[in-house]
Design a protein around this motif. Structure first.
Motif, PDB file in Angstrom:
ATOM      1  N   GLU A 130       0.883  -1.219   0.155  1.00 19.00           N
ATOM      2  CA  GLU A 130       0.008  -0.100   0.009  1.00 19.00           C
ATOM      3  C   GLU A 130       0.892   1.281  -0.098  1.00 19.00           C
ATOM      4  O   GLU A 130       2.038   1.142   0.226  1.00 19.00           O
ATOM      5  CB  GLU A 130      -0.920  -0.003   1.109  1.00 19.00           C
ATOM      6  N   SER A 131       0.341   2.421  -0.200  1.00 16.67           N
ATOM      7  CA  SER A 131       1.225   3.549  -0.255  1.00 16.67           C
ATOM      8  C   SER A 131       1.254   4.376   0.941  1.00 16.67           C
ATOM      9  O   SER A 131       0.668   5.176   1.592  1.00 16.67           O
ATOM     10  CB  SER A 131       0.416   4.547  -1.402  1.00 16.67           C
ATOM     11  N   HIS A 132       2.451   4.159   1.782  1.00 20.78           N
ATOM     12  CA  HIS A 132       2.827   4.613   3.044  1.00 20.78           C
ATOM     13  C   HIS A 132       4.072   4.718   3.130  1.00 20.78           C
ATOM     14  O   HIS A 132       4.857   4.447   2.129  1.00 20.78           O
ATOM     15  CB  HIS A 132       2.394   3.273   4.197  1.00 20.78           C
ATOM     16  N   SER A 133       4.470   5.771   4.013  1.00 21.94           N
ATOM     17  CA  SER A 133       5.854   6.234   4.006  1.00 21.94           C
ATOM     18  C   SER A 133       6.949   5.200   4.498  1.00 21.94           C
ATOM     19  O   SER A 133       6.269   4.199   4.968  1.00 21.94           O
ATOM     20  CB  SER A 133       6.183   7.467   4.768  1.00 21.94           C
ATOM     21  N   LYS A 165       5.868   2.274   7.383  1.00 23.06           N
ATOM     22  CA  LYS A 165       6.113   0.734   6.994  1.00 23.06           C
ATOM     23  C   LYS A 165       7.034   0.294   8.114  1.00 23.06           C
ATOM     24  O   LYS A 165       6.729  -0.891   8.708  1.00 23.06           O
ATOM     25  CB  LYS A 165       6.807   0.736   5.602  1.00 23.06           C
ATOM     26  N   ILE A 166       8.144   0.932   8.636  1.00 27.91           N
ATOM     27  CA  ILE A 166       8.903   0.336   9.627  1.00 27.91           C
ATOM     28  C   ILE A 166       8.171   0.494  11.048  1.00 27.91           C
ATOM     29  O   ILE A 166       8.341  -0.727  11.672  1.00 27.91           O
ATOM     30  CB  ILE A 166      10.036   1.269   9.790  1.00 27.91           C
ATOM     31  N   GLU A 167       7.351   1.183  11.164  1.00 27.17           N
ATOM     32  CA  GLU A 167       6.612   1.439  12.498  1.00 27.17           C
ATOM     33  C   GLU A 167       5.419   0.097  12.357  1.00 27.17           C
ATOM     34  O   GLU A 167       5.401  -0.371  13.543  1.00 27.17           O
ATOM     35  CB  GLU A 167       5.761   2.622  12.560  1.00 27.17           C
ATOM     36  N   TYR A 168       4.959  -0.081  11.340  1.00 28.02           N
ATOM     37  CA  TYR A 168       3.914  -1.020  10.931  1.00 28.02           C
ATOM     38  C   TYR A 168       4.595  -2.562  11.537  1.00 28.02           C
ATOM     39  O   TYR A 168       4.136  -3.371  12.001  1.00 28.02           O
ATOM     40  CB  TYR A 168       3.334  -1.098   9.818  1.00 28.02           C
ATOM     41  N   VAL A 221      14.397  -5.161   1.374  1.00 29.00           N
ATOM     42  CA  VAL A 221      15.502  -4.449   0.342  1.00 29.00           C
ATOM     43  C   VAL A 221      14.412  -3.694  -0.317  1.00 29.00           C
ATOM     44  O   VAL A 221      15.126  -2.449  -0.605  1.00 29.00           O
ATOM     45  CB  VAL A 221      16.243  -5.536  -0.131  1.00 29.00           C
ATOM     46  N   ARG A 222      13.299  -4.246  -0.910  1.00 33.26           N
ATOM     47  CA  ARG A 222      12.395  -3.411  -1.919  1.00 33.26           C
ATOM     48  C   ARG A 222      12.055  -2.088  -1.164  1.00 33.26           C
ATOM     49  O   ARG A 222      12.040  -1.043  -1.723  1.00 33.26           O
ATOM     50  CB  ARG A 222      11.363  -4.160  -2.112  1.00 33.26           C
ATOM     51  N   ILE A 223      11.504  -2.200   0.047  1.00 33.77           N
ATOM     52  CA  ILE A 223      11.244  -1.023   0.870  1.00 33.77           C
ATOM     53  C   ILE A 223      12.275   0.035   1.082  1.00 33.77           C
ATOM     54  O   ILE A 223      12.097   1.179   1.011  1.00 33.77           O
ATOM     55  CB  ILE A 223      10.157  -1.600   1.946  1.00 33.77           C
ATOM     56  N   LYS A 259      15.165   4.909  -0.261  1.00 36.10           N
ATOM     57  CA  LYS A 259      16.247   5.643  -0.809  1.00 36.10           C
ATOM     58  C   LYS A 259      15.926   6.557  -1.988  1.00 36.10           C
ATOM     59  O   LYS A 259      16.241   7.678  -2.290  1.00 36.10           O
ATOM     60  CB  LYS A 259      17.377   4.957  -1.366  1.00 36.10           C
ATOM     61  N   GLN A 260      14.969   6.190  -2.950  1.00 38.15           N
ATOM     62  CA  GLN A 260      14.554   6.729  -4.009  1.00 38.15           C
ATOM     63  C   GLN A 260      13.615   7.869  -3.506  1.00 38.15           C
ATOM     64  O   GLN A 260      13.661   8.819  -4.468  1.00 38.15           O
ATOM     65  CB  GLN A 260      13.768   5.642  -5.122  1.00 38.15           C
ATOM     66  N   ASN A 261      12.847   7.745  -2.561  1.00 43.43           N
ATOM     67  CA  ASN A 261      12.009   8.775  -2.099  1.00 43.43           C
ATOM     68  C   ASN A 261      12.839   9.923  -1.322  1.00 43.43           C
ATOM     69  O   ASN A 261      12.005  10.978  -0.911  1.00 43.43           O
ATOM     70  CB  ASN A 261      10.911   8.247  -1.574  1.00 43.43           C
ATOM     71  N   GLY A 262      14.212   9.659  -1.177  1.00 48.83           N
ATOM     72  CA  GLY A 262      14.775  10.579  -0.308  1.00 48.83           C
ATOM     73  C   GLY A 262      14.670  10.390   1.215  1.00 48.83           C
ATOM     74  O   GLY A 262      14.694  11.411   2.061  1.00 48.83           O
ATOM     75  N   GLU A 263      13.820   9.178   1.646  1.00 50.56           N
ATOM     76  CA  GLU A 263      13.671   8.969   3.024  1.00 50.56           C
ATOM     77  C   GLU A 263      14.703   8.479   3.784  1.00 50.56           C
ATOM     78  O   GLU A 263      14.960   8.392   5.025  1.00 50.56           O
ATOM     79  CB  GLU A 263      12.331   8.090   3.121  1.00 50.56           C
TER      80      GLU A 263
END
Length: 197
Positions: free
Chosen positions: A79-82, A86-89, A133-135, A140-144
């Motif tokens: 789903e579209s989460h930051s 995702k890590i919190e979840y 790895v994917r998330i 990284k791609q999103n600058g997070e």
């Protein structure tokens, strides 16, 4: 599926669920087929007819437990989460899953059963690691995730957290405010003790 097959499947599911419940409260070496039969309200013969041995039943219980956990994570992560959400979840849900079967129980089962250890290793290499790895790559791609930090080192930090998960769960319980404890640990994971750069 006829009535007999449906009833047989329901009994098998009940036995597996009962086994998972017992693994959350009892040392696996102390669980007997008689205990499972009593808790599931079935005969020992029924358990042997479905699983043949305690080892097969434990393998099936762990397999189903891990499959449900991975499917849950995959659904949320798709789903579209930051990245932070995702890590919190993952941390929050793992806390819930590890209440059902503590990591030490899983480790103990893996040490005593090479077949189970192989299965858990395959799940990690084929599902869990690629998903993580994917998330991280998306982050990284999103600058997070900072460009100065490699995916390998983020994975190493996550592994350090996971290696101390039972200790962290105990500390969260002792803190008196589990939600705040988890939130602060997630903050430390992302920003360290100095906050954002």
């Amino acid at each position: 599926m006829n009535g007999f097959e449906k009833r047989s499947r329901q009994i098998k599911e009940k036995i597996v669920k009962t086994t998972i419940d017992l693994l959350g409260t009892t040392d696996p070496n102390r669980i007997r087929i008689a205990d499972i039969a009593n808790a599931a309200k079935v005969s020992q013969v029924t358990i042997y007819n479905h699983f043949e041995s305690k080892e097969n039943l434990l393998r099936e219980a762990i397999k189903q437990f891990l499959e449900v956990m991975i499917a849950d994570f995959e659904t949320y992560l798709n789903e579209s989460h930051s990245l932070k959400e995702k890590i919190e979840y993952i941390l929050f849900r793992e806390k819930q899953y590890f209440k059902l079967i503590p990591p030490r129980v899983l480790q103990e089962l893996m040490l005593s059963d090479p077949e189970m250890a192989g299965y858990v290793e395959r799940i990690y290499l084929e599902k869990s690691l690629p998903m993580t790895v994917r998330i991280l790559e998306e982050g990284k791609q999103n600058g997070e995730i900072s460009e100065r930090v490699s995916i390998e080192n983020v994975l190493a930090l996550m592994q350090l957290y996971m290696n101390q998960y039972e200790t962290m769960l105990r500390m969260a319980g002792e803190s008196g405010d589990v939600e705040r404890f988890v939130e602060e640990m997630v903050h430390l994971f992302f920003y360290g003790i100095c906050g954002k750069e």
